[in-house]
Enzyme design. Structure first.
Site, PDB file in Angstrom:
ATOM      1  N   CYS A   1      12.924  12.053   6.722  1.00 32.82           N
ATOM      2  CA  CYS A   1      12.975  11.682   8.141  1.00 32.82           C
ATOM      3  C   CYS A   1      14.375  11.892   8.707  1.00 32.82           C
ATOM      4  O   CYS A   1      14.536  12.087   9.915  1.00 32.82           O
ATOM      5  CB  CYS A   1      12.521  10.249   8.348  1.00 32.82           C
ATOM      6  SG  CYS A   1      13.449   9.037   7.402  1.00 32.82           S
TER       7      CYS A   1
ATOM      8  N   VAL B   1       1.063   7.334  13.345  1.00 32.98           N
ATOM      9  CA  VAL B   1       0.503   6.212  12.588  1.00 32.98           C
ATOM     10  C   VAL B   1       1.231   4.919  12.947  1.00 32.98           C
ATOM     11  O   VAL B   1       0.613   3.859  13.103  1.00 32.98           O
ATOM     12  CB  VAL B   1       0.578   6.487  11.071  1.00 32.98           C
ATOM     13  CG1 VAL B   1       0.121   5.263  10.286  1.00 32.98           C
ATOM     14  CG2 VAL B   1      -0.276   7.691  10.708  1.00 32.98           C
ATOM     15  N   GLY B   2       2.555   5.000  13.102  1.00 32.85           N
ATOM     16  CA  GLY B   2       3.322   3.822  13.485  1.00 32.85           C
ATOM     17  C   GLY B   2       2.854   3.235  14.799  1.00 32.85           C
ATOM     18  O   GLY B   2       2.775   2.005  14.960  1.00 32.85           O
TER      19      GLY B   2
ATOM     20  N   GLU C   1       8.512  17.520  14.958  1.00 28.34           N
ATOM     21  CA  GLU C   1       8.943  17.321  13.573  1.00 28.34           C
ATOM     22  C   GLU C   1       8.106  18.188  12.637  1.00 28.34           C
ATOM     23  O   GLU C   1       6.898  18.000  12.504  1.00 28.34           O
ATOM     24  CB  GLU C   1       8.806  15.851  13.181  1.00 28.34           C
ATOM     25  CG  GLU C   1       9.373  15.542  11.812  1.00 28.34           C
ATOM     26  CD  GLU C   1       9.270  14.069  11.451  1.00 28.34           C
ATOM     27  OE1 GLU C   1      10.201  13.553  10.805  1.00 28.34           O
ATOM     28  OE2 GLU C   1       8.259  13.433  11.811  1.00 28.34           O
TER      29      GLU C   1
ATOM     30  N   GLY D   1       6.678   6.055   8.071  1.00 28.89           N
ATOM     31  CA  GLY D   1       5.758   7.188   8.133  1.00 28.89           C
ATOM     32  C   GLY D   1       5.835   7.859   9.484  1.00 28.89           C
ATOM     33  O   GLY D   1       6.848   7.765  10.195  1.00 28.89           O
ATOM     34  N   SER D   2       4.778   8.525   9.865  1.00 23.38           N
ATOM     35  CA  SER D   2       4.785   9.293  11.106  1.00 23.38           C
ATOM     36  C   SER D   2       4.760   8.386  12.320  1.00 23.38           C
ATOM     37  O   SER D   2       4.279   7.244  12.265  1.00 23.38           O
ATOM     38  CB  SER D   2       3.582  10.238  11.143  1.00 23.38           C
ATOM     39  OG  SER D   2       2.387   9.504  11.359  1.00 23.38           O
TER      40      SER D   2
ATOM     41  N   GLU E   1       9.721   2.481  10.781  1.00 24.27           N
ATOM     42  CA  GLU E   1      10.684   3.588  10.666  1.00 24.27           C
ATOM     43  C   GLU E   1       9.854   4.858  10.634  1.00 24.27           C
ATOM     44  O   GLU E   1       9.092   5.086   9.692  1.00 24.27           O
ATOM     45  CB  GLU E   1      11.543   3.416   9.405  1.00 24.27           C
ATOM     46  CG  GLU E   1      12.775   4.309   9.379  1.00 24.27           C
ATOM     47  CD  GLU E   1      12.535   5.613   8.637  1.00 24.27           C
ATOM     48  OE1 GLU E   1      12.389   6.654   9.324  1.00 24.27           O
ATOM     49  OE2 GLU E   1      12.476   5.594   7.407  1.00 24.27           O
TER      50      GLU E   1
ATOM     51  N   LYS F   1       0.852  -1.190   0.000  1.00 21.80           N
ATOM     52  CA  LYS F   1       0.000   0.000   0.000  1.00 21.80           C
ATOM     53  C   LYS F   1       0.887   1.239   0.000  1.00 21.80           C
ATOM     54  O   LYS F   1       1.515   1.576   1.007  1.00 21.80           O
ATOM     55  CB  LYS F   1      -0.911   0.034   1.228  1.00 21.80           C
ATOM     56  CG  LYS F   1      -1.847   1.248   1.218  1.00 21.80           C
ATOM     57  CD  LYS F   1      -2.190   1.729   2.600  1.00 21.80           C
ATOM     58  CE  LYS F   1      -2.962   3.043   2.590  1.00 21.80           C
ATOM     59  NZ  LYS F   1      -2.305   4.153   1.858  1.00 21.80           N
TER      60      LYS F   1
END
Length: 485
Positions: free
Chosen positions: A288, A236-237, A387, A232-233, A254, A179
Site C-alpha cells: 500500500c 472493501v473498507g 491503484e 485492504g482495499s 488502512e 480473519k
C-alpha cells in the site's frame, strides 16, 4: 526446521484447533509454481464465526483484568518464540505469498520490533489527573479495553499487518477474532500456534478462516464485536465502514494508496531512483505504501528514465525460495491479469512503455511479471490515478514545483509520498501541502516500528496504527470525578 508441504491447517477457536463446521476445505497454490499446493485450509461458515466471537466474549473478563505487565510479558515471549521459528515461518510466507525469502525474513524482523514496542505500551496505559473547578473533587481519566475486536488482514504482509492489529489489542486487554486473507492463512495459523505455545489463555485470540461473505461480513456485524481493524482495499473498507456505522462501533481502516515520488531540484538523480525502485518494486509492487508515480522536473526526465532502465534490468525474477531472486511472482493468476489489463490501458491511453510490460515465462508457469515503466504519463490517465498494486511505475514531467504538488494531490488516496530535493523551501512546502499521512524527504516510503502509521483521504479512517496512537483505537476513555467525602 524445514516445512513439509502441503500444510493442513484448521481454525483456532476457544483454545482448540477445529475444522470448519461444514468440514469443507480449499487449497492454496504456490504463486511461483501453481501446480504445487502449499496449504489446505478450512472454508468456514457463519456458525464458526459466531462460535469464535462468543469464545472471545467469554475470555474478555479474565483477560481484561490480567495485570498489564503480565500481558506485556506474554507478548515478549511471543517475540522470542517468533525469532526462534523465523526461518520456518519465512518459508511459509514465501511459498504462499510469493515474496523473496529475504523479504519474508525482513517482514518477520519488523514484526518482532513492532510487537516488542507494543508490549511496552501495555504498561503505558496512563490517564491524566486534572484540576477540578470545585473544592474536594479529584478528576482523572483512565483507559479501558473495548471488548471483542475483529481483526481483518490482507495477503501482502501476512504477519506484520495482522500483528499490528492483534498485538495492541491484546496489550490493551481486548480479545480478538482474527480473519486473515484466504491466500495467506498458513502464516496466520503458524503465528497463532506460537501464541498457543507461549500460554495465551483460551478464547483470547481466535482464528477463523474463510470467505468475506461467510466469515468477514458476519464478524463485522456481530453484536458482540466492539471494534473493527481492517487493512485492504478502499472498496472493501468502505463497505466495512457502512456496517460498523449501523452498529455505532469504531473502525480503524488502512486502505489503498497511489503514492508519488517527487524529484525536483535534486543533485543525486541516481540515488533518488535507487530509493524509489526500492519503494516501488519491493514485494513486487504489492504494498500500500509503494511509490507508483514519479513526478519529476522536466529537465531530469531523461536521466530518471536511463537510471530506471538500468535498475529494472538488474532484477532477477523468479521463485522467492531461490536466494538469487530479487523479484518474486505476484500473488495470483487473477492479480497477474489485472496488472496486464492496466498495462494495456496505459498503452491505449497513449503513455510510452519504456521497460517491461509483459509476463516472464517460466517452466513452472509462475505468476511472474517484469518491472514496468511508463513515460509521457499525464495526470488524468487511469494508470496515474488508480491503484495497480503491482510492479508498475509511471513518470510525469512537470515545469514547476507547484505543479508537482498539485499532481501529487490529484488522486483519491493520501497514504504516503516522497520528495527528493536539495531545496529546503521545497521540502517545507511538500510537508505543508501534500495531502498524505506519511511524508518522506530524500528517502523512500519505509515506515518504522515505533512510529504511527496511517493516511488521509480515501486511504484511512480512524486512529493510526503502531506507536502512541494505537491505543486511541483499542481503548475507550473514562472520566472519573471523586469527592473526598
Amino acid at each position: 526446521m524445514a516445512n513439509v508441504f502441503p500444510i493442513k491447517i484448521q481454525n483456532y477457536i476457544d483454545g482448540k484447533w477445529v475444522p470448519s463446521s461444514n468440514m469443507k476445505t480449499y487449497q492454496r497454490e504456490n504463486p511461483a509454481n501453481p501446480e504445487e499446493i502449499v496449504i489446505i485450509a478450512p472454508n468456514s461458515t457463519v456458525e464458526d464465526t459466531n462460535h469464535a466471537v462468543e469464545a472471545a466474549q467469554r475470555a474478555f473478563a479474565d483477560w481484561s483484568s490480567t495485570p498489564a505487565p503480565k500481558r506485556a510479558d506474554l507478548l515478549y515471549r511471543f517475540t522470542e518464540q517468533l525469532y526462534a521459528e523465523r526461518e520456518s515461518i519465512a518459508q511459509i510466507i514465501t511459498k504462499e505469498q510469493g515474496k523473496t525469502l529475504n523479504e519474508a525474513l525482513g517482514e518477520i524482523n519488523k514484526t518482532i520490533s513492532e510487537v516488542r514496542y507494543t508490549a511496552g505500551e501495555a504498561t503505558r496505559m496512563n490517564g491524566q489527573t486534572l484540576p477540578s473547578e470545585r473544592a474536594g473533587i479529584e478528576v482523572k481519566t483512565k483507559r479501558v479495553p473495548k471488548g471483542v475486536i475483529a481483526a481483518i488482514s490482507p495477503w501482502n504482509f501476512p504477519i506484520v499487518t495482522p500483528l499490528r492489529k492483534i498485538a495492541p489489542a491484546l496489550a490493551t486487554g481486548n480479545t480478538v477474532v482474527f480473519k486473515p486473507a484466504s491466500i495467506t492463512v498458513g502464516t496466520a495459523a503458524k503465528f497463532v500456534e506460537i501464541f498457543e505455545k507461549v500460554g495465551l489463555p483460551k478464547g483470547v485470540l481466535n482464528l477463523v478462516i474463510g470467505s468475506g461473505r461467510e466469515v468477514g461480513t458476519p464478524l463485522i456485524g456481530h453484536p458482540l464485536v466492539k471494534g473493527v481493524t481492517f487493512t485492504g482495499s478502499t472498496g472493501v473498507g468502505r463497505s466495512i465502514y457502512q456496517v460498523a456505522a449501523e452498529k455505532l462501533i469504531p473502525v480503524q481502516l488502512e486502505m489503498g494508496g497511489k503514492n508519488a515520488g517527487i524529484i525536483y531540484d535534486y543533485n543525486d538523480i541516481k540515488g533518488a531512483v535507487n530509493q524509489i525502485c526500492g519503494a516501488a518494486f519491493a514485494a513486487t509492487g504489492q504494498r500500500c505504501t509503494s511509490i507508483s508515480r514519479i513526478v519529476v522536473q522536466r529537465s531530469a526526465v531523461n536521466d530518471v528514465v536511463s537510471y530506471l532502465k538500468d535498475k529494472c534490468q538488474s532484477y532477477i525474477i523468479g521463485d522467492g525460495m531461490n536466494p538469487e531472486t530479487t523479484l518474486g511472482p505476484v500473488v495470483s493468476k487473477d492479480h497477474l491479469e489485472t496488472i496486464e489489463n492496466y498495462v494495456q490501458i496505459g498503452v491505449n491511453e497513449g503513455a510510452t512503455l519504456v521497460h517491461g510490460g509483459k509476463r516472464v515465462e517460466s517452466q513452472t508457469k509462475g505468476y511472474f511479471y517484469e518491472p514496468t515503466v511508463f513515460t509521457d504519463v499525464s495526470p488524468d490517465m487511469r494508470i496515474a490515478k488508480e491503484e495497480i498494486f503491482g510492479p508498475v511505475l509511471t513518470i510525469t514531467p512537470v515545469d514547476s514545483f507547484d505543479e508537482a504538488i498539485q499532481i501529487a494531490n490529484d488522486v483519491e488516496y493520501g497514504l504516503a509520498a516522497s520528495c527528493f530535493t536539495n531545496n529546503m523551501e521545497y521540502a517545507e512546502q511538500f510537508v505543508n501541502e501534500v495531502q498524505t499521512g506519511m511524508l518522506h524527504i530524500n528517502n523512500g516510503t519505509i515506515s518504522e516500528s515505533h512510529v504511527p502509521f496511517g493516511g488521509l483521504k480515501n486511504s484511512a479512517v480512524g486512529p493510526y496504527s503502531i506507536g502512541v496512537t494505537a491505543k486511541d483505537f483499542f481503548t475507550d476513555l473514562k472520566v472519573v470525578y471523586s469527592a473526598s467525602k
